[in-house]
Each structure stands twice: as C-alpha cells, then as structure tokens.
Write a protein that holds these residues in place. Structure first.
Motif, PDB file in Angstrom:
ATOM      1  N   SER A  62     -65.162 -20.844  42.645  1.00 32.80           N
ATOM      2  CA  SER A  62     -65.844 -21.363  41.151  1.00 32.80           C
ATOM      3  C   SER A  62     -64.614 -21.272  39.806  1.00 32.80           C
ATOM      4  CB  SER A  62     -66.830 -20.055  40.653  1.00 32.80           C
ATOM      5  OG  SER A  62     -66.095 -18.750  40.932  1.00 32.80           O
ATOM      6  N   MET A  63     -65.266 -22.161  39.623  1.00 33.19           N
ATOM      7  CA  MET A  63     -64.392 -22.439  37.822  1.00 33.19           C
ATOM      8  C   MET A  63     -64.505 -20.943  36.617  1.00 33.19           C
ATOM      9  SD  MET A  63     -65.415 -26.439  36.252  1.00 33.19           S
ATOM     10  CE  MET A  63     -67.063 -25.954  36.854  1.00 33.19           C
ATOM     11  N   LEU A  64     -63.928 -20.349  36.289  1.00 32.09           N
ATOM     12  CA  LEU A  64     -63.583 -19.433  35.741  1.00 32.09           C
ATOM     13  C   LEU A  64     -63.789 -19.692  34.331  1.00 32.09           C
ATOM     14  CD1 LEU A  64     -60.307 -17.481  36.078  1.00 32.09           C
ATOM     15  CD2 LEU A  64     -62.773 -17.535  37.057  1.00 32.09           C
ATOM     16  N   THR A  65     -64.918 -19.297  33.845  1.00 30.21           N
ATOM     17  CA  THR A  65     -65.381 -19.550  32.299  1.00 30.21           C
ATOM     18  C   THR A  65     -65.512 -17.834  31.638  1.00 30.21           C
ATOM     19  OG1 THR A  65     -67.572 -19.667  33.244  1.00 30.21           O
ATOM     20  CG2 THR A  65     -66.334 -21.301  32.769  1.00 30.21           C
ATOM     21  N   GLY A  66     -65.700 -17.897  30.321  1.00 29.39           N
ATOM     22  CA  GLY A  66     -65.854 -16.382  29.971  1.00 29.39           C
ATOM     23  C   GLY A  66     -66.459 -16.376  28.658  1.00 29.39           C
ATOM     24  N   LEU A  67     -65.464 -15.644  28.015  1.00 28.18           N
ATOM     25  CA  LEU A  67     -65.478 -15.661  26.481  1.00 28.18           C
ATOM     26  C   LEU A  67     -64.882 -16.662  25.565  1.00 28.18           C
ATOM     27  CD1 LEU A  67     -65.289 -13.944  23.543  1.00 28.18           C
ATOM     28  CD2 LEU A  67     -63.278 -12.427  24.035  1.00 28.18           C
ATOM     29  N   LEU A  68     -63.505 -17.623  26.603  1.00 27.05           N
ATOM     30  CA  LEU A  68     -63.297 -18.380  25.985  1.00 27.05           C
ATOM     31  C   LEU A  68     -63.886 -19.663  25.794  1.00 27.05           C
ATOM     32  CD1 LEU A  68     -59.489 -18.023  27.934  1.00 27.05           C
ATOM     33  CD2 LEU A  68     -59.760 -17.837  25.480  1.00 27.05           C
ATOM     34  N   SER A  69     -64.657 -20.066  27.072  1.00 29.77           N
ATOM     35  CA  SER A  69     -66.199 -20.978  27.067  1.00 29.77           C
ATOM     36  C   SER A  69     -66.677 -20.751  25.804  1.00 29.77           C
ATOM     37  CB  SER A  69     -66.331 -21.107  28.340  1.00 29.77           C
ATOM     38  OG  SER A  69     -66.950 -20.123  28.832  1.00 29.77           O
ATOM     39  N   PHE A  70     -67.218 -19.341  25.213  1.00 26.13           N
ATOM     40  CA  PHE A  70     -68.270 -18.540  24.661  1.00 26.13           C
ATOM     41  C   PHE A  70     -67.224 -19.818  23.296  1.00 26.13           C
ATOM     42  CE2 PHE A  70     -69.855 -15.926  21.601  1.00 26.13           C
ATOM     43  CZ  PHE A  70     -70.660 -15.488  21.395  1.00 26.13           C
ATOM     44  N   LEU A  71     -66.602 -19.429  23.274  1.00 25.82           N
ATOM     45  CA  LEU A  71     -65.879 -19.901  21.362  1.00 25.82           C
ATOM     46  C   LEU A  71     -65.839 -21.093  21.361  1.00 25.82           C
ATOM     47  CD1 LEU A  71     -63.484 -16.190  21.339  1.00 25.82           C
ATOM     48  CD2 LEU A  71     -65.602 -16.928  20.708  1.00 25.82           C
ATOM     49  N   SER A  72     -65.390 -21.720  22.441  1.00 24.06           N
ATOM     50  CA  SER A  72     -64.897 -23.364  22.587  1.00 24.06           C
ATOM     51  C   SER A  72     -65.883 -24.428  22.692  1.00 24.06           C
ATOM     52  CB  SER A  72     -63.775 -23.080  23.860  1.00 24.06           C
ATOM     53  OG  SER A  72     -64.822 -23.283  24.839  1.00 24.06           O
ATOM     54  N   ALA A  73     -67.638 -23.854  23.565  1.00 18.92           N
ATOM     55  CA  ALA A  73     -68.694 -24.408  23.542  1.00 18.92           C
ATOM     56  C   ALA A  73     -68.647 -25.624  22.367  1.00 18.92           C
ATOM     57  CB  ALA A  73     -69.145 -23.817  24.797  1.00 18.92           C
ATOM     58  N   PRO A  74     -68.932 -24.158  21.282  1.00 19.62           N
ATOM     59  CA  PRO A  74     -69.780 -24.748  20.326  1.00 19.62           C
ATOM     60  C   PRO A  74     -68.590 -25.971  18.852  1.00 19.62           C
ATOM     61  CG  PRO A  74     -69.736 -22.731  20.346  1.00 19.62           C
ATOM     62  CD  PRO A  74     -69.051 -22.917  21.582  1.00 19.62           C
ATOM     63  N   LEU A  75     -67.974 -25.433  19.831  1.00 16.95           N
ATOM     64  CA  LEU A  75     -66.565 -26.413  18.978  1.00 16.95           C
ATOM     65  C   LEU A  75     -66.394 -27.177  19.670  1.00 16.95           C
ATOM     66  CD1 LEU A  75     -64.040 -26.294  16.336  1.00 16.95           C
ATOM     67  CD2 LEU A  75     -62.880 -25.606  18.089  1.00 16.95           C
ATOM     68  N   ILE A  76     -66.101 -27.702  20.450  1.00 17.60           N
ATOM     69  CA  ILE A  76     -66.661 -28.438  21.112  1.00 17.60           C
ATOM     70  C   ILE A  76     -67.454 -29.776  21.298  1.00 17.60           C
ATOM     71  CG2 ILE A  76     -65.930 -30.271  23.655  1.00 17.60           C
ATOM     72  CD1 ILE A  76     -63.984 -27.631  24.576  1.00 17.60           C
ATOM     73  N   GLY A  77     -68.791 -29.326  21.278  1.00 22.17           N
ATOM     74  CA  GLY A  77     -70.088 -30.219  20.626  1.00 22.17           C
ATOM     75  C   GLY A  77     -69.912 -30.668  19.626  1.00 22.17           C
ATOM     76  N   ALA A  78     -69.582 -29.740  18.631  1.00 26.60           N
ATOM     77  CA  ALA A  78     -69.434 -29.802  17.242  1.00 26.60           C
ATOM     78  C   ALA A  78     -68.829 -30.968  16.897  1.00 26.60           C
ATOM     79  CB  ALA A  78     -68.999 -28.847  16.596  1.00 26.60           C
ATOM     80  N   LEU A  79     -67.262 -30.955  16.956  1.00 25.17           N
ATOM     81  CA  LEU A  79     -66.664 -32.548  17.739  1.00 25.17           C
ATOM     82  C   LEU A  79     -67.634 -33.640  17.849  1.00 25.17           C
ATOM     83  CD1 LEU A  79     -63.061 -30.351  17.607  1.00 25.17           C
ATOM     84  CD2 LEU A  79     -63.510 -31.024  15.759  1.00 25.17           C
ATOM     85  N   SER A  80     -67.493 -33.172  18.867  1.00 24.49           N
ATOM     86  CA  SER A  80     -68.279 -33.984  19.134  1.00 24.49           C
ATOM     87  C   SER A  80     -69.682 -35.646  19.176  1.00 24.49           C
ATOM     88  CB  SER A  80     -68.672 -34.115  20.987  1.00 24.49           C
ATOM     89  OG  SER A  80     -70.232 -33.447  20.624  1.00 24.49           O
ATOM     90  N   ASP A  81     -69.612 -34.129  18.315  1.00 30.21           N
ATOM     91  CA  ASP A  81     -70.982 -34.699  17.209  1.00 30.21           C
ATOM     92  C   ASP A  81     -70.300 -35.732  16.279  1.00 30.21           C
ATOM     93  OD1 ASP A  81     -73.066 -33.314  17.696  1.00 30.21           O
ATOM     94  OD2 ASP A  81     -72.572 -31.301  17.429  1.00 30.21           O
ATOM     95  N   VAL A  82     -69.345 -35.346  15.887  1.00 26.40           N
ATOM     96  CA  VAL A  82     -68.128 -35.967  14.624  1.00 26.40           C
ATOM     97  C   VAL A  82     -67.993 -37.138  15.410  1.00 26.40           C
ATOM     98  CG1 VAL A  82     -66.345 -36.722  13.363  1.00 26.40           C
ATOM     99  CG2 VAL A  82     -67.802 -33.635  13.418  1.00 26.40           C
TER     100      VAL A  82
END
Length: 481
Positions: A62-82
């Motif tokens: 399985s791919m490792l996710t956790g605190l890092l993805s918790f912080l990065s997912a909103p940022l990456i999603g927001a940048l994709s909106d731009v």
C-alpha cells in the motif's frame, strides 16, 4: 434575459477585438501540454486511477499516506483550481509512483522516497475535481461511482496478477511490470488527457501572479470550523474512514491467523468483495441516489459499514466473514456519495480544494487507523504478524471468545458516531444551502488574472459525460459505459 447596457456592450466588444491575441498568448505559454484526445471525460479519469493503483497493487504494497497528505491535499487541490487539473494529475501520479523502481535499485532510496511521495498521494482529490469540471450536479454521483469502481477493479485484479508473477518469475519482474504500468499512466496523462478546467478560468501564463489566498489550504481549513455544513461532512469522513483504514491494515492477517483462511480463500475473498463493490458503486449507487437522495445514501452506506464491522467483530466462523464481506461491498457507496455531497457545496472554481480537504482527512486516517487497530489488538493480546504455523493456534483460541475481533467492534462504534453526525448534515437542494456564502468556496478570494471572458463552449454541450470525441473519421460512434 436583460439587455446588456450600451457601455458594457461596447467594452466587451473592444475586449473581444483583442481576444485572439490573448488566447494566442495563452496557448503559446501553455504549449500543447494541455491537449489530449477528445473532450475531457470520465473515461480519462477512470484510466488514470486504474493504472496508478494497479501498479501499486501488483506489488501488494500500500502507498504510505498520513499527516503529509493531510496538509498537502488541500494545497494541491487549491492550486489545481488555479492552474488546471492536468499538471497536478501528472505531478501526483509521477511522484506517487516514483518509488516503485527503487524497490530493486536501492532499498534505502526506496524507503526515503516513499516517505516523500506521501505528500503527492492525493490523486483522488484532483481526479474528483476533474470529474466535477465536466459533469452536471445530477450526473456527478454516477461519475464518482464509476471512478471509485475503477479503483476497486484495480485492487481486485492486480494483487492476484502480482502474486502469480512473483511466484513464477520472481519479484524483479513484478517490479518491472509495475514500473511499466506507472510509466504508461504518466504517458497517458501527458499525451491523452485533456485539460478539464475551462481556459477562461486559468491564468494567461504560468508566470501570471496569483494571490496566496486562493491557494492557501489553511484558509480553507479555518473555514471548516466556521461552516457548519462542511464541518459536519469533515467529521463524518474522519469518523467513518478511521476504522476503515485500520481494517485495511490488519483484516487479511486477521482472516489468516484468527479465522483460519488460507491464501486461496483470501484471494477469493478479495475478488468477491471487489467485484460486488464495483456493482454497488455503479448500478446500486445510481439507483439509490435517484430514489433516496444524496444524504440518505450516505446514511445508508454508513449503516452498512457499521453492520459490517460489528459482524467482523463478533464473527468467529468462516461463513460469517463471507457474509460480512457482502455487506462491506455495499458499504463502499459511502465515499462516492460523500464526495458528491462535498462537490455540491463547493463552487465550480473551488472543486479542487474541496475534494483536497476530504482526501487529506482520509490520508490522516490512513496514518492513524492502523495505529489505533494495532493498539487495540495489543490490548487484547493478539499479535497479527507473519507467524509460523505452529504459533497460529495461539490466536486461533480467540475463535471461541465472545468478541473475537475487538478492534472491528470498536470501529463499529466509531462509525455509529459518524452516522449520528451525518444525520445533522442539511439535505442539499437548489437554493436550500447557501452555496456561495455558506460553502467552502467562501474562504478563498482574490481571483487571479485569467484568460479572456469570452463565452466558451460548454463541456457538456449536447453530449453525454461519458463520450470520448472521435479524432478519427466522421461517423464514428462513441460508446457509453
């Protein structure tokens, strides 16, 4: 429609006169990287998800996710909106799959890079935003169901193929095949996936300045605490996915060591649950959304999940696990239904950050859930490790216990709390929830300089969301799922 004031009409005509140069500059700045095959469609999203998780599924890791993805997912999603979805689809898939070839090249670099790749293991948030761009609201739950079903299909097929290749030809071939699949996914995004975010919603060039407020994920997280609807959805996701993440980390070892399943039975169990999940997330989900509505579908999915976990907790016989697996497959409707609910409460230019927050919460659960289940198993003196055959009998004694699977029963209690929270989520209807002033999109402002305001052809004009426009000879008939 109201007539356009003369001064505004003259201004728009003047702007239209300069429009070819603007649009040409936008194309020149972006190059042909945004081009693809046909119009953006659910097919594109489904193929990207299938190939990414198929590559990892071959490795049965399985791919490792956790605190890092918790912080990065909103940022990456927001940048994709731009900036658009395609660049971030390419980035998330590339960095998520980058550790795969390192498994054989350098174990040290593999473990180093897989920790970093957790930051980019948020493809689902960009994919669901991609789907939201090309679908109307009444079509979105069906589209999300197809994407989730594709994910389930990759998990059904890839572990068995990977195990066969490993047993027949060795682990090196498995890593090679997984690497080739990952490269195929990257090439597909680069060459075949068209951009879904309309051109007028993107900056003229990558050098255009944007406001940090538009890409600040913490602004959205602050909004969560102020917006009751979004807060309830986020709590529901956290409480429902926390036990699910813990279950994924330990359930198959539990089947082997406590229930007594062999490798063949476990593979058959995975196949059964996966195939039924595909049916549930396509045919069953669509019917439920039409008859019950979005919120009630979420509640029904949570009810099935609670029943399934309680059955796992009390079940001590093999047939009980098979029956509970059927219930587990039906409960898989929860995630696409919740994603649809989130999408409905976000404006079209904030779909990425909205889905990013939900993906981030799921990533956080992927880190906390296994630790929670491991602690509970430890409290009840159950060691789920790769035991020798003679040691398995010690855990097999739990078959006669009143509660053979304490973590699963505890998880059922957590899902029950999630169910109670979800009851208070307002039922969405046009005009019912204040979508602009009382939604996640209200937290982001200051739109950057974007392309021209010329009306663009709607993505769904006179066509189904399932269509792939033909690039071949006229008269080619598109297929539907």
């Amino acid at each position: 429609m109201n007539a356009e004031p003369p001064e505004e009409k003259a201004a728009s005509e003047a702007e239209a006169g300069a429009m070819p140069e603007k649009r040409a500059g936008s194309r020149a700045a972006g190059g042909n990287s945004l081009q693809g095959f046909g119009r953006p469609s659910v097919y594109h999203a489904a193929i990207v998800i299938f190939l990414e998780f198929f590559a990892w599924g071959l490795l049965t890791t399985s791919m490792l996710t956790g605190l890092l993805s918790f912080l990065s997912a909103p940022l990456i999603g927001a940048l994709s909106d731009v900036w658009g979805r395609k660049p971030f689809l390419l980035g998330t898939v590339f960095f998520t799959c980058f550790p795969i070839p390192l498994m054989r090249i350098s174990p040290w670099w593999y473990f180093a890079m897989i920790s970093i790749s957790g930051v980019f293991s948020v493809t689902f948030s960009v994919i669901f935003a991609y789907v939201a761009d090309i679908t109307q609201e009444h079509e979105r739950s069906t589209a999300y169901g197809w994407v989730s079903a594709t994910f389930a299909a990759s998990l059904v097929s890839s572990p068995a193929i990977g195990a066969y290749l490993s047993a027949s030809y060795g682990d090196s071939l498995v890593v090679l095949v997984a690497t080739v699949v990952a490269l195929l996914d990257i090439c597909f995004i680069l060459l075949a996936v068209p951009e879904s975010l309309p051109e007028k919603m993107r900056p003229l060039s990558w050098g255009a300045r944007i406001s940090w407020k538009q890409a600040d994920p913490f602004a959205s997280l602050k909004k969560v605490g102020k917006d009751s609807t979004i807060l309830l959805i986020c709590i529901t996701v956290f409480l429902s996915y926390l036990p699910e993440a813990g279950q994924y980390s330990s359930f198959f070892l539990y089947l082997r060591q406590v229930i007594g399943f062999g490798s063949i039975k476990i593979a058959a169990f995975i196949a059964m649950v996966g195939i039924l999940s595909i049916v549930a997330q396509t045919v069953f989900l669509t019917s439920l959304m039409r008859s019950l509505g979005n919120k009630n579908t979420v509640l029904l999915g949570l009810g099935f999940q609670m029943f399934q976990l309680a059955w796992y907790g009390f079940g001590s016989q093999a047939w009980m696990m098979w029956a509970a697996g059927i219930v587990a497959a039906v409960s898989s409707i929860t995630f696409p239904a919740v994603s649809t609910l989130v999408s409905q409460n976000a404006d079209s230019n904030q779909q990425g950050v909205a889905q990013g927050i939900i993906t981030g919460i799921r990533g956080l659960c992927n880190g906390l859930g296994p630790a929670l289940y491991g602690f509970i198993f430890y409290m009840f003196h159950v060691e789920l490790t790769e035991l020798e055959p003679e040691l398995i009998s010690n855990n097999a004694a739990l078959q006669g216990a009143v509660i053979p699977g304490p973590p699963f029963l505890f998880g059922a209690c957590i899902v029950f709390m999630s169910f109670l929270v979800a009851v208070f989520i307002p039922e969405y209807s046009k005009g019912g929830i204040q979508k602009h002033s009382n939604s996640i999109s209200g937290s982001l402002a200051n739109t950057p300089e974007r392309g021209s305001d010329e009306d663009i052809e709607p993505l769904l004009q006179d066509s189904s969301i399932w269509e792939l426009s033909s690039l071949e000879e006229p008269g080619h008939q598109c297929t539907e799922l």
